[in-house]
Write a protein that holds these residues in place. Structure first.
Motif, short mmCIF file in Angstrom:
data_model
loop_
_atom_site.label_atom_id
_atom_site.label_comp_id
_atom_site.label_asym_id
_atom_site.label_seq_id
_atom_site.Cartn_x
_atom_site.Cartn_y
_atom_site.Cartn_z
N THR A 163 39.77 -47.38 43.94
CA THR A 163 40.12 -48.80 44.03
C THR A 163 39.12 -49.61 44.84
O THR A 163 39.15 -50.84 44.79
N LYS A 164 38.25 -48.91 45.60
CA LYS A 164 37.26 -49.62 46.41
C LYS A 164 35.86 -49.25 45.94
O LYS A 164 35.55 -48.08 45.76
N ILE A 165 35.06 -50.26 45.76
CA ILE A 165 33.72 -50.01 45.24
C ILE A 165 32.64 -50.34 46.26
O ILE A 165 31.46 -50.16 46.00
N GLU A 166 33.05 -50.83 47.44
CA GLU A 166 32.03 -51.19 48.43
C GLU A 166 31.45 -49.92 49.05
O GLU A 166 32.09 -48.87 49.11
N VAL A 167 30.21 -50.04 49.51
CA VAL A 167 29.54 -48.94 50.18
C VAL A 167 30.13 -48.78 51.58
O VAL A 167 30.24 -49.76 52.32
N PRO A 168 30.55 -47.57 51.96
CA PRO A 168 31.14 -47.37 53.29
C PRO A 168 30.10 -47.57 54.39
O PRO A 168 28.89 -47.53 54.12
N PRO A 169 30.53 -47.74 55.62
CA PRO A 169 29.59 -47.90 56.74
C PRO A 169 28.67 -46.68 56.86
O PRO A 169 29.12 -45.54 56.76
N GLN A 170 27.40 -46.94 57.06
CA GLN A 170 26.39 -45.89 57.16
C GLN A 170 26.06 -45.64 58.63
O GLN A 170 25.89 -46.59 59.41
N THR A 171 25.98 -44.36 59.01
CA THR A 171 25.65 -43.98 60.38
C THR A 171 24.26 -43.37 60.43
O THR A 171 23.97 -42.42 59.70
N ARG A 172 23.41 -43.93 61.28
CA ARG A 172 22.04 -43.43 61.41
C ARG A 172 21.71 -43.23 62.90
O ARG A 172 22.20 -43.95 63.75
N TYR A 173 20.87 -42.25 63.14
CA TYR A 173 20.33 -42.01 64.48
C TYR A 173 21.46 -41.85 65.52
O TYR A 173 21.46 -42.49 66.55
N ASN A 174 22.40 -40.95 65.19
CA ASN A 174 23.46 -40.64 66.13
C ASN A 174 22.97 -39.52 67.04
O ASN A 174 22.93 -38.35 66.66
N MET A 175 22.55 -39.86 68.24
CA MET A 175 21.91 -38.91 69.13
C MET A 175 22.81 -37.73 69.49
O MET A 175 22.34 -36.58 69.50
N PRO A 176 24.10 -37.93 69.81
CA PRO A 176 24.93 -36.76 70.12
C PRO A 176 25.01 -35.76 68.96
O PRO A 176 24.94 -34.54 69.17
N ILE A 177 25.16 -36.27 67.74
CA ILE A 177 25.24 -35.37 66.59
C ILE A 177 23.91 -34.66 66.37
O ILE A 177 23.86 -33.45 66.12
N GLU A 178 22.78 -35.38 66.46
CA GLU A 178 21.47 -34.76 66.28
C GLU A 178 21.21 -33.72 67.36
O GLU A 178 20.63 -32.65 67.08
N ALA A 179 21.62 -34.01 68.59
CA ALA A 179 21.46 -33.02 69.66
C ALA A 179 22.31 -31.80 69.39
O ALA A 179 21.90 -30.66 69.64
N LEU A 180 23.53 -32.03 68.83
CA LEU A 180 24.43 -30.91 68.54
C LEU A 180 23.82 -29.96 67.52
O LEU A 180 23.78 -28.74 67.74
N TYR A 181 23.33 -30.50 66.39
CA TYR A 181 22.82 -29.59 65.37
C TYR A 181 21.40 -29.11 65.66
O TYR A 181 20.84 -28.33 64.90
N THR A 182 20.81 -29.54 66.77
CA THR A 182 19.54 -28.96 67.22
C THR A 182 19.78 -27.87 68.26
O THR A 182 19.16 -26.81 68.21
N VAL A 183 20.70 -28.14 69.19
CA VAL A 183 20.94 -27.19 70.28
C VAL A 183 21.78 -26.00 69.81
O VAL A 183 21.53 -24.86 70.21
N THR A 184 22.76 -26.24 68.95
CA THR A 184 23.65 -25.16 68.51
C THR A 184 22.90 -24.00 67.86
O THR A 184 23.14 -22.83 68.22
N PRO A 185 21.99 -24.24 66.89
CA PRO A 185 21.24 -23.10 66.33
C PRO A 185 20.42 -22.35 67.38
O PRO A 185 20.29 -21.12 67.32
N LEU A 186 19.86 -23.09 68.36
CA LEU A 186 19.10 -22.42 69.41
C LEU A 186 19.99 -21.50 70.24
O LEU A 186 19.59 -20.40 70.62
N ILE A 187 21.21 -21.95 70.52
CA ILE A 187 22.15 -21.11 71.27
C ILE A 187 22.52 -19.87 70.47
O ILE A 187 22.55 -18.75 71.00
#
Length: 331
Positions: free
Chosen positions: A101-125
């Motif tokens: 029923t909705k055709i609008e593009v949902p809000p886009q999230t870019r450059y989320n530092m906590p998420i980027e840090a999470l998926y960088t640090v977690t594999p290293l751990i």
């Protein structure tokens, strides 16, 4: 045009009738059912009692359970990571799919530092934890005792195996420390050889068969409950000494000597093979390991001596200069 897009054209099916997209939640049970059937069908011949070992054979040495534990831990870590990733994928697919029923593009999230840090640090751990347990167990498995109860020089050659039993066998004279056939073995291993060990040997060929079960290859005899050191040498190319239920293998390298120790805990005859592609007849480099009581083991050594198989066969290629220097640095 209506605000909710109800006047947009719909896709037409056969005969011009509108088609409706079936909600994914109706398809999900079918997909899960198909996956369950596929998983159970592929494992119908699998023994449920073997499941905790995750494909590993039953350990038959004191050292093998440590390897099995590392294997199980790695699988547990991989499964936990997989469940997390699959869960995030399914969550995104189910709860963030496009609305009808909705055709609008949902809000886009870019450059989320906590998420980027999470998926960088977690594999290293994850990698660091796996590295720690692997290094810890490897150092334990490769640690050599001061004076092992028995020493066997395993000689790899195209296309079979030879076994030098470095032992004091009654009626056999000689000295393993000065025998020219064992000169390629570094001093740090020769220093642990028994005094005046004349020894016996068994040199195999691809056509050999174990007399009890008919399995191909020569048979290496070991005593149950007593520590055995394997000194691995090669005459030609790189081989790999692998006794399957020992859960461990090690390369047999020309010009470099490897070694490890095991204590067999179960009597029986077990399969061994070369685990390194060593040439055209690599598949024929099979052998057997027969674990018996200490008394039967000593009797077997006497039987080899009675056959005239006294002394030692050539152990292999002389140590290269880099390997010899490395051995001196570790003394």
């Amino acid at each position: 045009m209506s605000p909710n897009g109800s006047d947009l054209p719909r896709s037409q099916g056969a005969g011009g009738t509108p088609t409706s997209r079936r909600p994914m939640r109706r398809k999900l049970p079918q997909v899960l059912t198909a996956g369950l059937i596929l998983a159970t069908a592929t494992g119908c011949s699998y023994n449920w009692e073997d499941f905790p070992r995750l494909g590993m054979p039953t350990p038959v040495t004191e050292e093998a359970p440590r390897i099995l534990s590392l294997w199980q831990g790695s699988w547990a870590a991989a499964l936990a990571t997989g469940v997390l990733v699959w869960g995030l994928i399914l969550w995104s697919v189910i709860f963030h799919r496009r609305s009808r029923t909705k055709i609008e593009v949902p809000p886009q999230t870019r450059y989320n530092m906590p998420i980027e840090a999470l998926y960088t640090v977690t594999p290293l751990i994850i990698v660091s934890v796996l590295f720690y347990f692997t290094a810890r167990d490897e150092s334990k498995l490769l640690k050599l005792s001061d004076k092992p109860a028995h020493t066997v020089n395993v000689v790899g050659y195209q296309w079979s195996w030879g076994f030098n039993y470095v032992e004091n066998v009654p009626g056999v004279t000689g000295d393993a420390k000065t025998d020219k056939n064992l000169a390629a073995i570094p001093d740090k291993f020769q220093n642990d050889f028994p005094e005046n060990a004349g020894g016996v040997y068994d040199a195999g060929i691809p056509g050999d068969r174990n007399p009890q079960n008919g399995n191909p290859g020569p048979t290496l005899w070991l005593p149950k409950g007593e520590k055995v050191r394997f000194v691995l040498t090669s005459r030609d190319v790189i081989h790999s000494f692998w006794v399957v239920p020992f859960l461990m293998k090690q390369d047999v390298i020309p010009g470099h000597t490897n070694s490890f120790e095991v204590t067999p805990t179960k009597e029986g005859t077990f399969m061994g093979k070369c685990a390194e592609l060593c040439g055209v007849d690599h598949s024929r480099m099979l052998f057997n390991v027969k674990v018996v009581s200490p008394e039967r083991y000593q009797q077997h050594l006497k039987e080899l001596a009675e056959k005239g198989q006294t002394g030692y066969i050539p152990s292999g290629i002389e140590q290269t200069d880099p390997a010899r220097n490395a051995e001196k640095n570790t003394l």
